[in-house]
Design a protein around this motif. Structure first.
Motif, PDB file in Angstrom:
ATOM      1  N   ARG A  15       2.227 -10.225   5.431  1.00 31.73           N
ATOM      2  CA  ARG A  15       2.354  -9.032   4.602  1.00 31.73           C
ATOM      3  C   ARG A  15       1.006  -8.628   4.024  1.00 31.73           C
ATOM      4  NH1 ARG A  15       7.998  -9.452   3.969  1.00 31.73           N
ATOM      5  NH2 ARG A  15       8.623 -10.344   5.955  1.00 31.73           N
ATOM      6  N   THR A  16       0.051  -8.479   4.894  1.00 30.61           N
ATOM      7  CA  THR A  16      -1.303  -8.125   4.466  1.00 30.61           C
ATOM      8  C   THR A  16      -1.321  -6.729   3.851  1.00 30.61           C
ATOM      9  OG1 THR A  16      -2.264  -9.494   6.209  1.00 30.61           O
ATOM     10  CG2 THR A  16      -3.690  -7.803   5.239  1.00 30.61           C
ATOM     11  N   ARG A  17      -2.010  -6.597   2.723  1.00 27.07           N
ATOM     12  CA  ARG A  17      -2.177  -5.294   2.089  1.00 27.07           C
ATOM     13  C   ARG A  17      -3.648  -4.875   2.021  1.00 27.07           C
ATOM     14  NH1 ARG A  17       0.998  -5.523  -3.509  1.00 27.07           N
ATOM     15  NH2 ARG A  17      -0.532  -7.193  -3.872  1.00 27.07           N
ATOM     16  N   GLU A  18      -4.519  -5.856   1.940  1.00 29.65           N
ATOM     17  CA  GLU A  18      -5.944  -5.582   1.718  1.00 29.65           C
ATOM     18  C   GLU A  18      -6.772  -6.385   2.732  1.00 29.65           C
ATOM     19  OE1 GLU A  18      -9.157  -6.268  -1.936  1.00 29.65           O
ATOM     20  OE2 GLU A  18      -6.999  -6.409  -2.310  1.00 29.65           O
ATOM     21  N   ASP A  55      -7.601 -11.313   5.247  1.00 29.62           N
ATOM     22  CA  ASP A  55      -6.672 -10.827   4.232  1.00 29.62           C
ATOM     23  C   ASP A  55      -7.223 -11.281   2.885  1.00 29.62           C
ATOM     24  OD1 ASP A  55      -4.567 -10.780   2.313  1.00 29.62           O
ATOM     25  OD2 ASP A  55      -3.051 -10.864   3.879  1.00 29.62           O
ATOM     26  N   GLU A  57      -6.118 -11.193  -0.171  1.00 32.67           N
ATOM     27  CA  GLU A  57      -5.239 -11.855  -1.126  1.00 32.67           C
ATOM     28  C   GLU A  57      -4.882 -13.274  -0.702  1.00 32.67           C
ATOM     29  OE1 GLU A  57      -2.903  -8.266  -3.360  1.00 32.67           O
ATOM     30  OE2 GLU A  57      -2.099  -8.879  -1.409  1.00 32.67           O
ATOM     31  N   THR A  85      -0.686  -7.364  12.230  1.00 35.10           N
ATOM     32  CA  THR A  85      -0.008  -6.960  10.997  1.00 35.10           C
ATOM     33  C   THR A  85       1.117  -5.973  11.288  1.00 35.10           C
ATOM     34  OG1 THR A  85      -1.724  -5.273  10.638  1.00 35.10           O
ATOM     35  CG2 THR A  85      -2.001  -7.382   9.505  1.00 35.10           C
ATOM     36  N   ARG A  88       1.182  -1.718  10.825  1.00 32.95           N
ATOM     37  CA  ARG A  88       1.276  -0.997   9.549  1.00 32.95           C
ATOM     38  C   ARG A  88      -0.086  -0.446   9.123  1.00 32.95           C
ATOM     39  NH1 ARG A  88       1.575  -3.834   5.519  1.00 32.95           N
ATOM     40  NH2 ARG A  88       1.164  -5.893   6.425  1.00 32.95           N
ATOM     41  N   LEU A  90      -2.511  -0.397   6.377  1.00 30.31           N
ATOM     42  CA  LEU A  90      -2.724  -1.275   5.231  1.00 30.31           C
ATOM     43  C   LEU A  90      -3.186  -0.465   4.019  1.00 30.31           C
ATOM     44  CD1 LEU A  90      -4.463  -4.231   7.086  1.00 30.31           C
ATOM     45  CD2 LEU A  90      -2.038  -3.769   6.785  1.00 30.31           C
ATOM     46  N   ASP A  91      -2.940  -1.018   2.829  1.00 25.91           N
ATOM     47  CA  ASP A  91      -3.249  -0.283   1.599  1.00 25.91           C
ATOM     48  C   ASP A  91      -4.741  -0.014   1.438  1.00 25.91           C
ATOM     49  OD1 ASP A  91      -0.581  -0.368   1.069  1.00 25.91           O
ATOM     50  OD2 ASP A  91      -0.703  -1.936  -0.467  1.00 25.91           O
ATOM     51  N   VAL A 167      -4.565   1.268  -5.770  1.00 20.98           N
ATOM     52  CA  VAL A 167      -4.359   0.084  -4.935  1.00 20.98           C
ATOM     53  C   VAL A 167      -4.974  -1.143  -5.601  1.00 20.98           C
ATOM     54  CG1 VAL A 167      -4.970  -1.010  -2.749  1.00 20.98           C
ATOM     55  CG2 VAL A 167      -4.210   1.372  -2.777  1.00 20.98           C
ATOM     56  N   SER A 171      -3.654  -5.028  -6.764  1.00 23.81           N
ATOM     57  CA  SER A 171      -4.181  -6.163  -6.010  1.00 23.81           C
ATOM     58  C   SER A 171      -4.116  -7.444  -6.829  1.00 23.81           C
ATOM     59  CB  SER A 171      -5.631  -5.882  -5.593  1.00 23.81           C
ATOM     60  OG  SER A 171      -6.212  -7.022  -4.991  1.00 23.81           O
TER      61      SER A 171
END
Length: 269
Positions: A15-18, A55, A57, A85, A88, A90-91, A167, A171
């Protein structure tokens, strides 16, 4: 030691966002300035770069592409990140100011629209790729004088500063535009892989071995190396060490090297 988790309990894709991108320099056999481009013996010798995506986070190494520092390698590392990923948007993505990332991100995630070719009598509509909604990308440029960083300049390439600030507010780790977590991982990798240490006699003599060890150290780091800043504390004060894979939900314990090496690459139901 706990047994291996079943794949049904893993969060896949992560669930990578950054995501952070960077390139790490090393060399094979001899440095670039000592290579002769007309000598076949110097093929695959000289500068060798790790194009890495992490990633921020979870500290999970999402992709690494070793080789020449060029647009083709950047396209490949961005493409691997998208694939791993789940495609998606990503943010937030950040990198250094290498312009190849802007093109690679557009090629991988961009949406094709019809635009007017201004200046042409026919005003013919031509296709062009634009960033998709929600895509935020910024760069970090370090300006140096006599080898020392004197200024860090950030630039928003895709998205808006307001969107990026929103964003960053969500984080778990970042409070500003940065590539710090990947830069820290670069230092860890140089410590793990003696071939990458600067000013040393342990440099690689063969590009195939160099590339293999790059993959080995960076991807085993995900499952076998507990990261101090990822450790969790329970209500009793006990410390639970975590690897990047555990933080990303891909594992439930610190794997041994034997466990990682012998895990089948293709899982069967």
């Amino acid at each position: 030691m706990p047994g291996r988790s079943t794949t049904s309990s893993w969060l896949f894709p992560p669930r990578t966002r950054e995501v952070q991108f960077d390139e790490k320099w090393s060399f094979v056999f001899k440095k670039q300035e000592h290579c002769d481009p007309d000598d076949p013996a110097d093929d695959h010798h000289g500068d060798w770069w790790d194009h890495v995506a992490i990633d921020a986070e979870s500290r999970l190494v999402l992709a690494v592409v070793p080789g020449a520092r060029d647009a083709e390698a950047v396209e490949e590392v961005v493409g691997e990140v998208k694939e791993r990923t789940g495609g998606r948007v990503l943010d937030l993505a950040t990198s250094d100011d290498y312009p190849a990332y802007e093109t690679a991100l557009l090629n991988a995630y961009g949406e094709e629209v019809e635009v007017t070719a201004t200046g042409r009598p026919s005003r013919k509509m031509i296709p062009e790729k634009v960033p998709p909604p929600g895509m935020n990308y910024a760069t970090v440029e370090k300006r140096r004088e006599t080898g020392r960083v004197v200024e860090v300049v950030t630039r928003v390439v895709f998205g808006t500063m307001a969107a990026i600030i929103a964003v960053l507010a969500k984080s778990k780790v970042s409070r500003r535009i940065n590539t710090s977590f990947l830069e820290r991982q670069n230092a860890t990798d140089r410590h793990h892989n003696a071939r990458k240490v600067r000013k040393t006699y342990t440099f690689s003599k063969d590009w195939r071995v160099h590339e293999a060890m790059t993959y080995f150290t960076l991807y085993s780091y995900n499952f076998c190396w507990p990261v101090r800043t990822l450790a969790e504390h329970d209500e009793h004060g006990s410390i639970r060490k975590q690897t990047p894979a555990m933080s990303a939900g891909l594992a439930d314990h610190v794997w041994t090297m034997r466990e990682w090496v012998t895990m089948p690459a293709i899982q069967r139901c």
